[in-house]
Design a protein around this motif. Sequence first.
Motif, PDB file in Angstrom:
ATOM      1  N   ARG A   1       0.834  -1.200   0.000  1.00 24.47           N
ATOM      2  CA  ARG A   1       0.000   0.000   0.000  1.00 24.47           C
ATOM      3  C   ARG A   1       0.872   1.255   0.000  1.00 24.47           C
ATOM      4  NH1 ARG A   1      -5.102   0.204   0.762  1.00 24.47           N
ATOM      5  NH2 ARG A   1      -6.317  -1.645   1.255  1.00 24.47           N
TER       6      ARG A   1
ATOM      7  N   LEU B   1       3.365  19.409  -0.988  1.00 27.75           N
ATOM      8  CA  LEU B   1       3.721  18.199  -0.243  1.00 27.75           C
ATOM      9  C   LEU B   1       5.202  18.195   0.134  1.00 27.75           C
ATOM     10  CD1 LEU B   1       1.856  15.355  -2.207  1.00 27.75           C
ATOM     11  CD2 LEU B   1       1.053  16.708  -0.263  1.00 27.75           C
TER      12      LEU B   1
ATOM     13  N   ARG C   1      -8.924   0.246  -8.533  1.00 25.71           N
ATOM     14  CA  ARG C   1     -10.273   0.835  -8.446  1.00 25.71           C
ATOM     15  C   ARG C   1     -10.862   1.071  -9.826  1.00 25.71           C
ATOM     16  NH1 ARG C   1     -14.656   1.729  -8.332  1.00 25.71           N
ATOM     17  NH2 ARG C   1     -15.935   3.120  -7.038  1.00 25.71           N
ATOM     18  N   PHE C   2      -9.977   1.172 -10.829  1.00 27.91           N
ATOM     19  CA  PHE C   2     -10.456   1.563 -12.149  1.00 27.91           C
ATOM     20  C   PHE C   2     -10.674   0.363 -13.078  1.00 27.91           C
ATOM     21  CE2 PHE C   2      -9.556   5.390 -10.337  1.00 27.91           C
ATOM     22  CZ  PHE C   2      -8.237   5.819 -10.343  1.00 27.91           C
TER      23      PHE C   2
ATOM     24  N   ASN D   1      -6.566   3.415   4.358  1.00 29.61           N
ATOM     25  CA  ASN D   1      -6.732   2.259   3.467  1.00 29.61           C
ATOM     26  C   ASN D   1      -8.074   2.310   2.739  1.00 29.61           C
ATOM     27  OD1 ASN D   1      -4.252   1.362   4.202  1.00 29.61           O
ATOM     28  ND2 ASN D   1      -4.953  -0.441   5.324  1.00 29.61           N
TER      29      ASN D   1
ATOM     30  N   ASP E   1      -8.088   5.284   0.283  1.00 28.24           N
ATOM     31  CA  ASP E   1      -7.263   4.992  -0.892  1.00 28.24           C
ATOM     32  C   ASP E   1      -7.993   4.035  -1.832  1.00 28.24           C
ATOM     33  OD1 ASP E   1      -3.903   4.899   0.642  1.00 28.24           O
ATOM     34  OD2 ASP E   1      -5.326   6.527   0.285  1.00 28.24           O
ATOM     35  N   ASP E   2      -8.607   2.997  -1.271  1.00 27.51           N
ATOM     36  CA  ASP E   2      -9.311   2.003  -2.086  1.00 27.51           C
ATOM     37  C   ASP E   2     -10.474   2.643  -2.828  1.00 27.51           C
ATOM     38  OD1 ASP E   2      -8.978  -0.842   0.214  1.00 27.51           O
ATOM     39  OD2 ASP E   2      -7.578   0.096  -1.199  1.00 27.51           O
ATOM     40  N   GLU E   3     -11.213   3.511  -2.160  1.00 26.09           N
ATOM     41  CA  GLU E   3     -12.372   4.144  -2.789  1.00 26.09           C
ATOM     42  C   GLU E   3     -11.962   5.167  -3.847  1.00 26.09           C
ATOM     43  OE1 GLU E   3     -15.090   1.897  -1.758  1.00 26.09           O
ATOM     44  OE2 GLU E   3     -15.814   3.779  -2.610  1.00 26.09           O
ATOM     45  N   LEU E   4     -10.922   5.919  -3.571  1.00 26.66           N
ATOM     46  CA  LEU E   4     -10.493   6.950  -4.520  1.00 26.66           C
ATOM     47  C   LEU E   4      -9.825   6.342  -5.738  1.00 26.66           C
ATOM     48  CD1 LEU E   4      -8.859   9.758  -2.328  1.00 26.66           C
ATOM     49  CD2 LEU E   4     -11.022   9.884  -3.573  1.00 26.66           C
ATOM     50  N   GLY E   5      -9.046   5.257  -5.514  1.00 28.64           N
ATOM     51  CA  GLY E   5      -8.196   4.741  -6.583  1.00 28.64           C
ATOM     52  C   GLY E   5      -6.890   5.512  -6.669  1.00 28.64           C
ATOM     53  N   LEU E   6      -6.708   6.462  -5.761  1.00 26.63           N
ATOM     54  CA  LEU E   6      -5.473   7.231  -5.675  1.00 26.63           C
ATOM     55  C   LEU E   6      -4.929   7.073  -4.257  1.00 26.63           C
ATOM     56  CD1 LEU E   6      -6.825  10.587  -7.178  1.00 26.63           C
ATOM     57  CD2 LEU E   6      -5.497   8.870  -8.409  1.00 26.63           C
ATOM     58  N   ALA E   7      -3.655   7.397  -4.079  1.00 21.52           N
ATOM     59  CA  ALA E   7      -3.081   7.408  -2.734  1.00 21.52           C
ATOM     60  C   ALA E   7      -3.465   8.720  -2.062  1.00 21.52           C
ATOM     61  CB  ALA E   7      -1.573   7.263  -2.807  1.00 21.52           C
TER      62      ALA E   7
ATOM     63  N   CYS F   1      -2.307  10.096   0.425  1.00 19.72           N
ATOM     64  CA  CYS F   1      -1.139  10.872   0.861  1.00 19.72           C
ATOM     65  C   CYS F   1      -0.598  11.751  -0.267  1.00 19.72           C
ATOM     66  CB  CYS F   1      -0.045   9.973   1.408  1.00 19.72           C
ATOM     67  SG  CYS F   1       0.618   8.769   0.244  1.00 19.72           S
ATOM     68  N   GLU F   2      -1.056  11.545  -1.511  1.00 20.13           N
ATOM     69  CA  GLU F   2      -0.651  12.398  -2.624  1.00 20.13           C
ATOM     70  C   GLU F   2      -1.520  13.644  -2.734  1.00 20.13           C
ATOM     71  OE1 GLU F   2       0.690   8.891  -5.769  1.00 20.13           O
ATOM     72  OE2 GLU F   2      -1.334   9.679  -5.825  1.00 20.13           O
TER      73      GLU F   2
ATOM     74  N   LEU G   1     -13.170  15.920  -0.949  1.00 23.69           N
ATOM     75  CA  LEU G   1     -13.568  14.586  -1.403  1.00 23.69           C
ATOM     76  C   LEU G   1     -14.313  13.793  -0.326  1.00 23.69           C
ATOM     77  CD1 LEU G   1     -10.319  13.595  -3.341  1.00 23.69           C
ATOM     78  CD2 LEU G   1     -12.568  14.050  -4.339  1.00 23.69           C
TER      79      LEU G   1
ATOM     80  N   ARG H   1     -18.111  13.320  -0.424  1.00 22.75           N
ATOM     81  CA  ARG H   1     -18.544  12.488  -1.565  1.00 22.75           C
ATOM     82  C   ARG H   1     -18.249  11.020  -1.297  1.00 22.75           C
ATOM     83  NH1 ARG H   1     -15.503  16.305  -5.968  1.00 22.75           N
ATOM     84  NH2 ARG H   1     -15.884  18.197  -4.797  1.00 22.75           N
ATOM     85  N   LEU H   2     -17.137  10.744  -0.619  1.00 24.03           N
ATOM     86  CA  LEU H   2     -16.823   9.368  -0.260  1.00 24.03           C
ATOM     87  C   LEU H   2     -17.883   8.818   0.696  1.00 24.03           C
ATOM     88  CD1 LEU H   2     -12.975   9.718   0.299  1.00 24.03           C
ATOM     89  CD2 LEU H   2     -14.063   8.277  -1.410  1.00 24.03           C
TER      90      LEU H   2
ATOM     91  N   ARG I   1     -21.091   8.087  -1.125  1.00 28.44           N
ATOM     92  CA  ARG I   1     -21.007   6.820  -1.875  1.00 28.44           C
ATOM     93  C   ARG I   1     -21.152   5.635  -0.930  1.00 28.44           C
ATOM     94  NH1 ARG I   1     -19.886   6.397  -6.991  1.00 28.44           N
ATOM     95  NH2 ARG I   1     -19.328   4.219  -6.696  1.00 28.44           N
TER      96      ARG I   1
ATOM     97  N   ASP J   1      -1.491   5.946   9.103  1.00 29.97           N
ATOM     98  CA  ASP J   1      -2.655   5.070   8.963  1.00 29.97           C
ATOM     99  C   ASP J   1      -3.950   5.834   8.790  1.00 29.97           C
ATOM    100  OD1 ASP J   1      -1.503   2.567  11.345  1.00 29.97           O
ATOM    101  OD2 ASP J   1      -1.104   2.863   9.209  1.00 29.97           O
TER     102      ASP J   1
END
Lengths: 296, 286
Positions: A126, A194, A247-248, B48, B51-57, B59-60, B69, B72-73, B76, B156
């Motif tokens: 992860r 960042l 996810r995509f 976790n 990240d799974d729901e977004l499809g992005l990290a 932390c980015e 966001l 909206r999460l 959903r 985390d």
Amino acid sequence: MSEYRAYGIDIHSELPCPELLAGGGTPDLAIRIGTVPERLEKTRDQGVCHQGAPHDLLLHIEGIASYRISDGREIVIQPALHGDEGSVRYFLLGAALGVALCQRGLLVLRASVVEVGGEAVAFVGRPGSGKSALAAAFWQRGQRVVSDDLCVVSVDEDRPAVVQSGVPRLHLWAETLTALSLDHTGLQRVRPQLEKFALPVGSEQPTAPMPIRRIFAFVDSRAEFGCEVATGSGKLLPLTKSGYCLRFLKGMGCGSQHFLQCVALAQQVEVLRIWGVKKLGSIGDLMGELEPRLLG
Amino acid sequence: MSKIIWVASYPKSGNTWFRMFLENLRDDAEEPADINGVVGSQLGPARNWIDDELGLASCELTSDELGRLRPRLYARAARAASIPRIIKIHDACACAVDGNPLFPPEITLATIYIVRNPLDICVSWAHHLSVDLEIALDHLADDAFAIGGEPGRSGDQIGQVLTSWSGHVDSWLSAPDMKLHVVRYEDMVGNPVGTFSKAAQALGIPSRKAAISKALRFSSFEELRGQEEREGFRETPNGVTSFFRRGVVGSWRETLEEDQVARIIETHFDAMRRFEYVAADGTPLV
């Protein structure tokens, strides 16, 4: 138009991407600035940031850009009015490029990869699990970094799996650089807001694909540190869960492709599960545990 | 399609205990629910899941981007649920930078807000973070205090802005349309059957006395502590021996110095008075 080569493909881009190595040749992937639709026709799945249709994905990063990735051959970027260029490129060379490579039939894992003894060793897990930090520690000890964040694998059951050479840099948080006794002064931030920096770690020439024989998988656990060779589904699960575009996949119709590629890869490589990494005191402690398994 | 039950509190106020009670009440199983297995505890601030729901990290993304966001999460998550989702929240009730509420009222079935004496929270928080009492005291008084959001090895959870303890209380009690039911931790301890029954009623969950008693048994401090000792608990910070430490009322009297007590009361008097933690003259009541 700028020409690049990365992950085994030739890329032509209207947006300059100094992070990528120079290339040439007929483009496999074209990146252009243009208008991206609000909605995709034939959307099969959508999330907070994306809409997926067969071999087509719309990725919307609010305030940064919208990206349309089609057939693994084209990425159209529509930057937001005040989106900073660094962030536009960050998500282009990460999420959008990862989707394009997946659409091209490649297996894209969230991993950092180093070369050991002429073979690729990948650290999958992860975000935030320590993959890039571990790759940086191996780099400090003289191992070459093959790729970071995107691990692009050509694999099927008929051919040995190989990892494509990626972008010669590591993305590291400031605290990780400090822990590695590296100075981030003078390093480029990956995004203006960042405390994460791009550390150059490689040559200016792309290298040939490299066979992969071993994968270390960071897994969630509350236990003390451990490392064991995985067997059966214990090999497959860490790979399937480490898909970069997980996810995509559903919307693009690439779910089966991803699963079958992970099955083929699991049959060819040794997978070692690592857990409890956070309970170790330092990256040095982790290296102490892993180096003998890798280099001994 | 369903809605969300928010279980909101300042940290160390009994949030996990309450959620485990709810999960056990809904499950109505033969065995206690697994403290690491409940989905609700994963949703609120857990990287976790996000990240799974977004499809992005996550932390980015910047904290402002994540803030936009999050509603909206959650929306959903509500749409995808067939029964009400229970979501743990430590944030103060606030809006994202775009002015939209972080916790949308339109997807809210109900909100349980748990309040605990800040004198006891100070002691518990200091243990949780392995810091001096003075640092914990400063955290409780800090109008800009936030937790989580660290990238890399300690990341985390996403960042959550708590504000001060009394600021946190005010934010939730003044939030419009959140269908709030307030519970005092001290009442959970002192009158569990009555307190938890009322809360279950407020949430529209069937609450026969036998079911309440079983759910309380399955979520007792001893049960939660026992599970943590056997299997660990995903929310226990690194370096901390136990998340479920003592769970008693009034332990501050053994630990806090007089001036520390005075400072906490001075800083948070109005909210403490409101919940009868102090008398009108500032004398501690609990």
